[in-house]
Design a protein around this motif. Structure first.
Motif, mmCIF file in Angstrom:
data_model
loop_
_atom_site.group_PDB
_atom_site.id
_atom_site.type_symbol
_atom_site.label_atom_id
_atom_site.label_comp_id
_atom_site.label_asym_id
_atom_site.label_seq_id
_atom_site.Cartn_x
_atom_site.Cartn_y
_atom_site.Cartn_z
ATOM 1 N N ILE A 281 9.663 0.561 -19.664
ATOM 2 C CA ILE A 281 8.194 0.307 -18.922
ATOM 3 C C ILE A 281 8.479 0.875 -17.526
ATOM 4 C CG2 ILE A 281 6.447 -1.084 -18.116
ATOM 5 C CD1 ILE A 281 7.313 -3.075 -20.192
ATOM 6 N N PHE A 282 7.663 1.757 -17.221
ATOM 7 C CA PHE A 282 7.717 2.362 -15.605
ATOM 8 C C PHE A 282 6.564 2.072 -14.950
ATOM 9 C CE2 PHE A 282 6.854 5.767 -12.772
ATOM 10 C CZ PHE A 282 8.042 5.770 -11.737
ATOM 11 N N ASP A 283 6.705 1.749 -13.628
ATOM 12 C CA ASP A 283 5.301 1.501 -13.047
ATOM 13 C C ASP A 283 5.480 1.925 -11.482
ATOM 14 O OD1 ASP A 283 2.822 -0.498 -12.491
ATOM 15 O OD2 ASP A 283 4.221 -0.669 -10.608
ATOM 16 N N ALA A 284 4.580 2.624 -11.206
ATOM 17 C CA ALA A 284 4.460 3.204 -9.700
ATOM 18 C C ALA A 284 3.172 2.629 -9.076
ATOM 19 C CB ALA A 284 4.671 4.445 -9.553
ATOM 20 N N GLU A 285 3.092 2.373 -7.767
ATOM 21 C CA GLU A 285 1.754 1.821 -7.135
ATOM 22 C C GLU A 285 2.042 1.710 -5.770
ATOM 23 O OE1 GLU A 285 1.284 -1.282 -5.394
ATOM 24 O OE2 GLU A 285 3.315 -1.713 -5.414
ATOM 25 N N PHE A 286 0.901 1.930 -5.089
ATOM 26 C CA PHE A 286 0.352 1.776 -3.702
ATOM 27 C C PHE A 286 -0.556 0.949 -3.105
ATOM 28 C CE2 PHE A 286 -2.260 5.357 -4.631
ATOM 29 C CZ PHE A 286 -3.245 5.162 -3.714
ATOM 30 N N ARG A 287 -0.525 0.697 -1.967
ATOM 31 C CA ARG A 287 -1.631 -0.055 -1.283
ATOM 32 C C ARG A 287 -1.640 0.411 0.157
ATOM 33 N NH1 ARG A 287 2.186 -4.143 -1.232
ATOM 34 N NH2 ARG A 287 3.019 -2.910 -2.676
ATOM 35 N N TYR A 288 -2.908 0.641 0.608
ATOM 36 C CA TYR A 288 -3.079 1.389 1.969
ATOM 37 C C TYR A 288 -4.384 0.773 2.495
ATOM 38 C CZ TYR A 288 -3.175 4.921 5.551
ATOM 39 O OH TYR A 288 -3.114 5.614 6.938
ATOM 40 N N ARG A 289 -4.055 0.096 3.499
ATOM 41 C CA ARG A 289 -5.167 -0.254 4.632
ATOM 42 C C ARG A 289 -5.255 0.556 5.648
ATOM 43 N NH1 ARG A 289 -8.108 -4.930 5.947
ATOM 44 N NH2 ARG A 289 -9.521 -4.477 7.614
ATOM 45 N N VAL A 290 -6.113 1.512 5.754
ATOM 46 C CA VAL A 290 -6.190 2.544 6.718
ATOM 47 C C VAL A 290 -6.269 1.542 8.167
ATOM 48 C CG1 VAL A 290 -7.435 4.479 7.812
ATOM 49 C CG2 VAL A 290 -7.182 4.342 5.273
ATOM 50 N N PRO A 291 -5.424 2.093 9.014
ATOM 51 C CA PRO A 291 -5.526 1.435 10.361
ATOM 52 C C PRO A 291 -6.770 1.569 11.152
ATOM 53 C CG PRO A 291 -3.413 2.387 10.163
ATOM 54 C CD PRO A 291 -4.293 2.884 9.130
ATOM 55 N N GLN A 292 -7.172 0.472 11.700
ATOM 56 C CA GLN A 292 -8.338 0.435 12.834
ATOM 57 C C GLN A 292 -9.754 0.617 11.922
ATOM 58 O OE1 GLN A 292 -7.477 -0.544 15.648
ATOM 59 N NE2 GLN A 292 -5.245 -0.609 15.215
ATOM 60 N N THR A 293 -9.588 0.436 10.773
ATOM 61 C CA THR A 293 -10.774 0.619 9.817
ATOM 62 C C THR A 293 -10.865 -0.548 8.729
ATOM 63 O OG1 THR A 293 -9.880 2.017 7.984
ATOM 64 C CG2 THR A 293 -10.496 2.918 9.966
ATOM 65 N N GLY A 294 -11.863 -0.670 7.946
ATOM 66 C CA GLY A 294 -11.953 -1.457 6.978
ATOM 67 C C GLY A 294 -11.626 -1.117 5.623
ATOM 68 N N LEU A 295 -11.230 0.312 5.587
ATOM 69 C CA LEU A 295 -10.875 0.930 4.182
ATOM 70 C C LEU A 295 -9.727 0.675 3.826
ATOM 71 C CD1 LEU A 295 -11.872 3.232 2.383
ATOM 72 C CD2 LEU A 295 -10.850 4.826 3.681
ATOM 73 N N GLU A 296 -9.627 0.285 2.284
ATOM 74 C CA GLU A 296 -8.307 -0.059 1.725
ATOM 75 C C GLU A 296 -8.362 1.038 0.578
ATOM 76 O OE1 GLU A 296 -6.190 -3.832 -0.705
ATOM 77 O OE2 GLU A 296 -8.116 -4.099 0.781
ATOM 78 N N LEU A 297 -7.226 1.476 -0.011
ATOM 79 C CA LEU A 297 -7.094 2.092 -1.084
ATOM 80 C C LEU A 297 -5.840 1.694 -1.879
ATOM 81 C CD1 LEU A 297 -7.365 5.763 0.452
ATOM 82 C CD2 LEU A 297 -9.020 4.509 -0.685
ATOM 83 N N ARG A 298 -6.028 1.519 -3.076
ATOM 84 C CA ARG A 298 -4.850 1.227 -4.262
ATOM 85 C C ARG A 298 -5.043 2.092 -5.283
ATOM 86 N NH1 ARG A 298 -4.591 -5.559 -4.477
ATOM 87 N NH2 ARG A 298 -5.388 -6.074 -2.247
ATOM 88 N N GLY A 299 -3.564 2.473 -5.922
ATOM 89 C CA GLY A 299 -3.336 3.097 -6.938
ATOM 90 C C GLY A 299 -2.296 2.615 -7.820
ATOM 91 N N GLU A 300 -2.396 2.924 -9.236
ATOM 92 C CA GLU A 300 -1.134 2.298 -9.997
ATOM 93 C C GLU A 300 -1.049 3.246 -11.051
ATOM 94 O OE1 GLU A 300 0.899 -1.613 -11.260
ATOM 95 O OE2 GLU A 300 -0.960 -1.712 -10.351
ATOM 96 N N TYR A 301 -0.004 3.492 -11.660
ATOM 97 C CA TYR A 301 0.435 4.070 -12.936
ATOM 98 C C TYR A 301 1.370 3.475 -13.890
ATOM 99 C CZ TYR A 301 2.080 7.702 -16.345
ATOM 100 O OH TYR A 301 2.339 8.459 -17.521
#
Length: 460
Positions: A315-335
């Motif tokens: 099993i292989f997993d790669a993921e990220f989480r990004y809360r854009v500084p000074q904003t309310g925007l948040e992004l997440r991704g995973e494979y």
């Protein structure tokens, strides 16, 4: 949590007190330490997580026993969902899904006991009076020996397999949907836990690791009552359910954790790197892998009676989480990608059921966007609303089928999930959720498993 509190106390003793920044599930490096339980959605990043100041007994009072801390988390769910077994009929329901107790005790500042005691689906009884069919189990129990920041030992116990993000941080305040993200419902069989031992530490600022040896998953989907005294599958021609299938992925293949009931002698190996680079504030992610040389249980056979050979799983997993500084925007991704060395030896390909066949591999990916909206002070606390949307795709029936079954994908394992909803945080320790999910697959009838759910989650 206790480990983080002890570290903070030691630091305050060595230098003048400073105010520690709050922690964040999207921006801190994932450490095996229990300090992760202090994470707060949407807060500023902190490379050194710290526990809440009031983390004695359920966060309500100081502990009467020095070194003892008790926390808890849980989920209550309600709403309506389609039942594929009833031709997609919408059915209402309520589920006291889980209540988890988290005792932690510092035997010494460098030897720390941790446990997680879970009650699922309202209890463990099952009779005509209480109408309960739940479980009570030890989900985690281990002792950490803190040696150096760079190298620490987790003694043999029951531990989470370090694969992905949500598997190790699955408290309901760490994700925004009512149910856990789809990739953790099979491709990663969350909660993925096993008898295990590991080493872990910090390589550099913002970069940490964990390496684990554990009991292997096994291709057996039946309960303990079907295992023979010889620790084999039931003898031919009784038949048995696969633990790995093209409908449920690895959901039923979890390692056995009690009473020497393993059906093979295989050890599995897992490793994970977590990173939160200082040059990219608000960003964190991980890469992780799991490998078992063999998942075939003792005595495994096809419905023809022929014995099945070895099959390795990776099993292989790669993921990220990004809360854009000074904003309310948040992004997440995973494979997530799962590979089988010899799919012709898997039970699902040899059980005369062509709908659950397994190919050479399985995979899935997801992308999520969320936005944090402050709601101001309500009932003496700062509230926050987080609308979100997540798209997920899974293919559990890729090519390369082999075995005695018909070698043709059914389409039921090729699924798309459109998940949208709103999470409201009256406090970082409490979340109110509403989620709508649309599920599409390529089977003849379609998935017929949409849902509209509400939930209450807590973690303190």
């Amino acid at each position: 949590m206790l480990e983080g509190k002890l570290r903070q106390k030691q630091a305050n003793t060595a230098v003048s007190p400073v105010t520690a920044p709050p922690t964040s599930p999207i921006a801190q490096p994932a450490s095996p330490a229990r300090a992760a339980r202090a994470e707060i959605p949407g807060a500023a990043p902190s490379p050194t997580p710290t526990a809440p100041a009031n983390n004695g007994i359920f966060g309500l009072a100081d502990s009467p026993v020095p070194g003892l801390s008790i926390g808890a988390y849980g989920e209550i769910k309600f709403g309506a969902m389609q039942n594929p077994a009833a031709n997609g009929q919408w059915q209402n329901g309520f589920d006291a899904h889980r209540l988890v107790l988290l005792p932690t005790y510092a035997i010494t500042p460098n030897i720390i006991f941790n446990a997680e005691i879970e009650f699922e689906h309202a209890g463990s009884g099952f009779d005509s009076d209480d109408k309960l069919h739940g479980t009570a189990e030890i989900e985690q129990v281990w002792i950490d020996f803190k040696i150096l920041d760079q190298f620490n030992w987790r003694a043999p116990g029951i531990d989470l397999v370090p694969i992905g993000y949500i598997n190790q941080r699955h408290e309901p305040t760490q994700f925004y949907s009512v149910n856990r993200p789809e990739l953790y419902n099979g491709l990663i069989p969350s909660t993925f836990k096993a008898g295990a031992s590991s080493v872990y530490g910090t390589i550099a600022e913002g970069l940490s690791y964990q390496v684990q040896v554990s009991s292997s998953i096994e291709d057996f989907g039946g309960d303990f009552g079907l295992r023979t005294d010889a620790k084999t599958v039931p003898p031919f021609p009784a038949g048995y359910a696969p633990g790995i299938s093209g409908l449920d992925a690895l959901a039923s293949s979890r390692p056995v954790r009690g009473d020497f009931q393993q059906l093979n002698n295989t050890l599995a190996y897992a490793g994970k790197l977590d990173f939160a680079p200082a040059f990219l504030p608000g960003f964190a992610g991980s890469v992780s892998a799991y490998y078992s040389p063999n998942v075939t249980p003792r005595g495994a056979y096809a419905d023809t009676g022929d014995l099945l050979g070895r099959t390795s799983v990776g099993i292989f997993d790669a993921e990220f989480r990004y809360r854009v500084p000074q904003t309310g925007l948040e992004l997440r991704g995973e494979y997530v990608h799962v590979n089988f060395s010899r799919p012709e030896n898997l039970r699902a390909n040899n059980d005369t059921d062509p709908t659950n066949n397994v190919g050479k591999s399985m995979y899935g990916y997801s992308g999520e966007i969320a936005y944090h909206v402050p709601l101001g002070t309500i009932l003496n606390s700062e509230w926050e609303a987080v609308p979100f949307y997540r798209y997920s795709y899974e293919n559990l029936q890729t090519g390369g089928f082999a075995g005695t079954d018909a070698n043709a994908p059914t389409g039921a394992g090729q699924r798309q999930f459109h998940t949208a909803g709103l999470a409201i945080f009256p406090s970082p320790k409490l979340v109110l959720k509403a989620t709508y999910q649309r599920v599409i697959d390529k089977s003849v009838a379609g998935a017929l498993s949409d849902s509209f759910l509400g939930g209450v989650g807590f973690f303190f």
